[in-house]
Design a protein around this motif. Structure first.
Motif, PDB file in Angstrom:
ATOM      1  N   ASN A 127       0.818  -1.192  -0.518  1.00 18.55           N
ATOM      2  CA  ASN A 127      -0.220   0.089   0.028  1.00 18.55           C
ATOM      3  C   ASN A 127       0.691   1.448  -0.327  1.00 18.55           C
ATOM      4  OD1 ASN A 127      -2.213   1.711  -0.206  1.00 18.55           O
ATOM      5  ND2 ASN A 127      -3.389   0.577   1.562  1.00 18.55           N
ATOM      6  N   SER A 128       0.023   1.894  -0.424  1.00 19.11           N
ATOM      7  CA  SER A 128       1.054   3.410  -1.063  1.00 19.11           C
ATOM      8  C   SER A 128       0.110   5.102  -0.132  1.00 19.11           C
ATOM      9  CB  SER A 128       0.850   4.346  -1.961  1.00 19.11           C
ATOM     10  OG  SER A 128       1.895   3.178  -2.903  1.00 19.11           O
ATOM     11  N   PHE A 129       1.347   5.711   0.784  1.00 19.85           N
ATOM     12  CA  PHE A 129       0.061   6.907   1.419  1.00 19.85           C
ATOM     13  C   PHE A 129       1.078   7.904   0.829  1.00 19.85           C
ATOM     14  CE2 PHE A 129       0.102   3.015   3.484  1.00 19.85           C
ATOM     15  CZ  PHE A 129      -1.955   2.882   3.921  1.00 19.85           C
ATOM     16  N   TRP A 130       0.014   8.787   0.514  1.00 14.62           N
ATOM     17  CA  TRP A 130       0.691  10.483   0.444  1.00 14.62           C
ATOM     18  C   TRP A 130       0.251  11.052   0.687  1.00 14.62           C
ATOM     19  CZ3 TRP A 130       3.214  10.461  -3.957  1.00 14.62           C
ATOM     20  CH2 TRP A 130       3.353   9.089  -5.377  1.00 14.62           C
ATOM     21  N   ASP A 131       0.898  12.703   0.959  1.00 12.50           N
ATOM     22  CA  ASP A 131       0.549  13.699   1.925  1.00 12.50           C
ATOM     23  C   ASP A 131       1.586  14.440   0.682  1.00 12.50           C
ATOM     24  OD1 ASP A 131       0.961  15.924   3.105  1.00 12.50           O
ATOM     25  OD2 ASP A 131       1.230  15.164   4.368  1.00 12.50           O
ATOM     26  N   VAL A 132       1.282  15.133  -0.053  1.00 12.09           N
ATOM     27  CA  VAL A 132       1.756  16.189  -1.272  1.00 12.09           C
ATOM     28  C   VAL A 132       2.121  17.930  -0.477  1.00 12.09           C
ATOM     29  CG1 VAL A 132       0.994  14.611  -3.017  1.00 12.09           C
ATOM     30  CG2 VAL A 132      -0.590  16.506  -2.340  1.00 12.09           C
ATOM     31  N   GLY A 133       0.996  18.442   0.581  1.00 15.79           N
ATOM     32  CA  GLY A 133       1.381  19.285   1.180  1.00 15.79           C
ATOM     33  C   GLY A 133       0.003  19.496   1.044  1.00 15.79           C
ATOM     34  N   ASP A 134      -0.544  19.559   0.144  1.00 14.03           N
ATOM     35  CA  ASP A 134      -1.587  20.587   0.985  1.00 14.03           C
ATOM     36  C   ASP A 134      -2.859  19.504   0.606  1.00 14.03           C
ATOM     37  OD1 ASP A 134      -1.856  20.344  -1.884  1.00 14.03           O
ATOM     38  OD2 ASP A 134      -2.510  22.334  -2.696  1.00 14.03           O
ATOM     39  N   ALA A 135      -2.547  17.963   0.569  1.00 16.55           N
ATOM     40  CA  ALA A 135      -3.831  17.466   0.544  1.00 16.55           C
ATOM     41  C   ALA A 135      -3.193  15.386   0.555  1.00 16.55           C
ATOM     42  CB  ALA A 135      -4.121  17.144  -1.292  1.00 16.55           C
ATOM     43  N   SER A 136      -3.868  14.989   1.314  1.00 16.52           N
ATOM     44  CA  SER A 136      -3.483  12.988   1.590  1.00 16.52           C
ATOM     45  C   SER A 136      -4.617  12.023   0.969  1.00 16.52           C
ATOM     46  CB  SER A 136      -3.528  13.157   2.741  1.00 16.52           C
ATOM     47  OG  SER A 136      -2.702  13.472   3.405  1.00 16.52           O
ATOM     48  N   TYR A 137      -3.529  11.113  -0.243  1.00 15.94           N
ATOM     49  CA  TYR A 137      -3.574  10.433  -0.653  1.00 15.94           C
ATOM     50  C   TYR A 137      -3.701   9.143  -0.327  1.00 15.94           C
ATOM     51  CZ  TYR A 137      -4.427  13.661  -4.134  1.00 15.94           C
ATOM     52  OH  TYR A 137      -5.340  15.094  -4.628  1.00 15.94           O
ATOM     53  N   TYR A 144       6.120  23.163  -1.385  1.00 19.97           N
ATOM     54  CA  TYR A 144       5.619  21.587  -0.227  1.00 19.97           C
ATOM     55  C   TYR A 144       6.599  20.526  -0.655  1.00 19.97           C
ATOM     56  CZ  TYR A 144       1.226  24.157  -1.840  1.00 19.97           C
ATOM     57  OH  TYR A 144       0.174  25.166  -2.048  1.00 19.97           O
ATOM     58  N   ASP A 145       6.445  20.056   0.639  1.00 19.05           N
ATOM     59  CA  ASP A 145       7.323  18.726   0.715  1.00 19.05           C
ATOM     60  C   ASP A 145       6.245  17.850   0.447  1.00 19.05           C
ATOM     61  OD1 ASP A 145       8.966  20.281   2.543  1.00 19.05           O
ATOM     62  OD2 ASP A 145       8.710  19.963   4.359  1.00 19.05           O
ATOM     63  N   VAL A 146       6.958  15.944  -0.001  1.00 18.81           N
ATOM     64  CA  VAL A 146       6.370  15.470  -0.569  1.00 18.81           C
ATOM     65  C   VAL A 146       6.366  14.395   0.316  1.00 18.81           C
ATOM     66  CG1 VAL A 146       5.239  13.851  -2.082  1.00 18.81           C
ATOM     67  CG2 VAL A 146       5.220  16.439  -2.630  1.00 18.81           C
ATOM     68  N   LYS A 147       5.937  13.777   1.076  1.00 16.86           N
ATOM     69  CA  LYS A 147       5.632  11.773   1.908  1.00 16.86           C
ATOM     70  C   LYS A 147       5.342  11.149   1.103  1.00 16.86           C
ATOM     71  CE  LYS A 147       4.257  12.260   5.928  1.00 16.86           C
ATOM     72  NZ  LYS A 147       3.913  11.523   7.049  1.00 16.86           N
ATOM     73  N   LEU A 148       5.875  10.144   1.049  1.00 17.02           N
ATOM     74  CA  LEU A 148       4.760   8.565   0.858  1.00 17.02           C
ATOM     75  C   LEU A 148       5.635   7.892   1.490  1.00 17.02           C
ATOM     76  CD1 LEU A 148       4.326   6.942  -1.451  1.00 17.02           C
ATOM     77  CD2 LEU A 148       6.687   6.712  -2.612  1.00 17.02           C
ATOM     78  N   THR A 149       4.711   7.265   2.543  1.00 13.28           N
ATOM     79  CA  THR A 149       4.684   6.175   3.004  1.00 13.28           C
ATOM     80  C   THR A 149       4.898   4.656   2.775  1.00 13.28           C
ATOM     81  OG1 THR A 149       4.303   8.116   5.222  1.00 13.28           O
ATOM     82  CG2 THR A 149       3.910   5.423   5.337  1.00 13.28           C
ATOM     83  N   LEU A 150       5.840   3.695   2.738  1.00 13.26           N
ATOM     84  CA  LEU A 150       5.244   2.550   1.732  1.00 13.26           C
ATOM     85  C   LEU A 150       4.290   1.663   3.083  1.00 13.26           C
ATOM     86  CD1 LEU A 150       8.232   2.093  -0.697  1.00 13.26           C
ATOM     87  CD2 LEU A 150       5.617   2.835  -1.000  1.00 13.26           C
TER      88      LEU A 150
END
Length: 336
Positions: free
Chosen positions: A199-209, A225-231
């Motif tokens: 599974n992937s979890f995104w935080d693109v700075g002003d929204a999450s997916y 914006y910082d971009v965070k990708l969590t596996l």
């Protein structure tokens, strides 16, 4: 007449029964209250004469008797030397954990020995605790060993626990761009190894997916914006990675202009246009009458002559591009 006298009874004593540790030594000794001149000989059966040091491997009974100077023998006296049980204990099972997750390692049911309980924990040969249980947060796979001693000669025993830590995956992402102008549409793609995550979890700075390997997003506001990708791994471990200052979104320019005269009549149809757009504008284009395109200019503040024989409402547009490559258009009506 010869009178034969019964010799006095020879009574002896010996050390009390004792218990020693495995590998320990017991001292055997005997004496008699009737041995006034200290000339009795005390014999320990199968051992020898005089005080003896013994190291039995199991519970043993030792017997001793005395012999007087006249050759008289005493009754035997017995001494029991018992052995404390060997040390025994259990530890936590080998386990598999996520990186840096807290984990308690414990000793279970320590028994045997003299009664003292001493633990010594080591990892890679380095001691780190003397408690009966320890809290760790391992970042890599290691074997944790604990040694149990009792403060006596009882042989120490060691048990080890293998703690396997899931290997951290390499996190990789792709984006269709890393900068742009409001509104800025971007496509993000998780390019990490498919075998490393479920599974992937995104935080693109002003929204999450969540749950998607490919994400489409529109930035509606300017900013860095910082971009965070969590596996998430199949084991349930989470591995976040932050890509700092990854996305630069620039504000779009805000075209503004005025014209002089503001309202006029034919045949006075020459009008001066003043570009009021703020910021660093590197390019502009004017279209006079966007419906019929009477003329085009790239000057900053152009002058244009509309038809001198026909009044009306003429839509005039100003298109600008700023220093960041952002563009915008404004259309205002000019009345003649």
């Amino acid at each position: 007449t010869i009178e034969i006298l019964e010799p006095p009874v020879i009574a002896i004593e010996a050390v009390v029964d004792t218990t020693i540790c495995i590998g320990g030594t017991a001292l055997l000794d005997s004496w008699s209250a009737t041995d006034l001149f200290n000339n009795y000989s005390y014999t320990w059966i199968d051992l020898g004469t005089g005080p003896q040091s013994v190291q039995p491997l199991s519970n043993q009974v030792y017997q001793v008797f005395a012999t007087t100077a006249d050759g008289c023998l005493s009754p035997t006296e017995a001494v029991v030397v018992s052995i404390y049980d060997p040390l025994s204990f259990m530890v936590s099972d080998d386990t598999f954990v996520c990186q840096d997750s807290p984990l308690v390692l414990e000793t279970i049911n320590p028994n045997g020995g003299f009664g003292g309980i001493n633990f010594s924990w080591t990892v890679n040969g380095n001691p780190f605790s003397s408690l009966d249980e320890v809290l760790i947060s391992p970042s890599s796979t290691n074997e944790y060993c604990v040694t149990f001693t009792d403060g006596c000669e009882t042989p120490a025993i060691t048990e080890c626990i293998l703690v396997e830590v899931e290997e951290t995956p390499t996190i990789s992402l792709f984006s269709s761009s890393t900068y742009g102008c409001v509104p800025h549409e971007v496509v993000f793609e998780n390019q990490s190894n498919d075998a490393d995550y479920v599974n992937s979890f995104w935080d693109v700075g002003d929204a999450s997916y969540s749950g998607a390997s490919v994400v489409e997003h529109i930035y509606e506001e300017a900013g860095l914006y910082d971009v965070k990708l969590t596996l998430e791994s199949a084991f349930g471990c989470f591995y976040p990675q932050i890509f700092s200052d990854y996305m630069q979104v620039y504000p779009s320019p805000n075209p503004e202009f005025s014209h002089d005269p503001y309202v006029t009549t034919i045949p006075e149809t020459v009008i001066e246009f003043i570009n009021l757009t703020e910021g660093i504008i590197v390019e502009q284009m004017w279209v006079f009458d966007t419906l019929n395109v009477l003329g085009i200019s790239t000057e900053v503040n152009p002058t244009f002559e509309f038809p001198a024989t026909q009044g009306g409402i003429y839509p005039v547009s100003l298109y600008v591009i700023d220093f960041n490559g952002c563009e915008a258009t404004l259309v205002n009506n000019v009345a003649i």
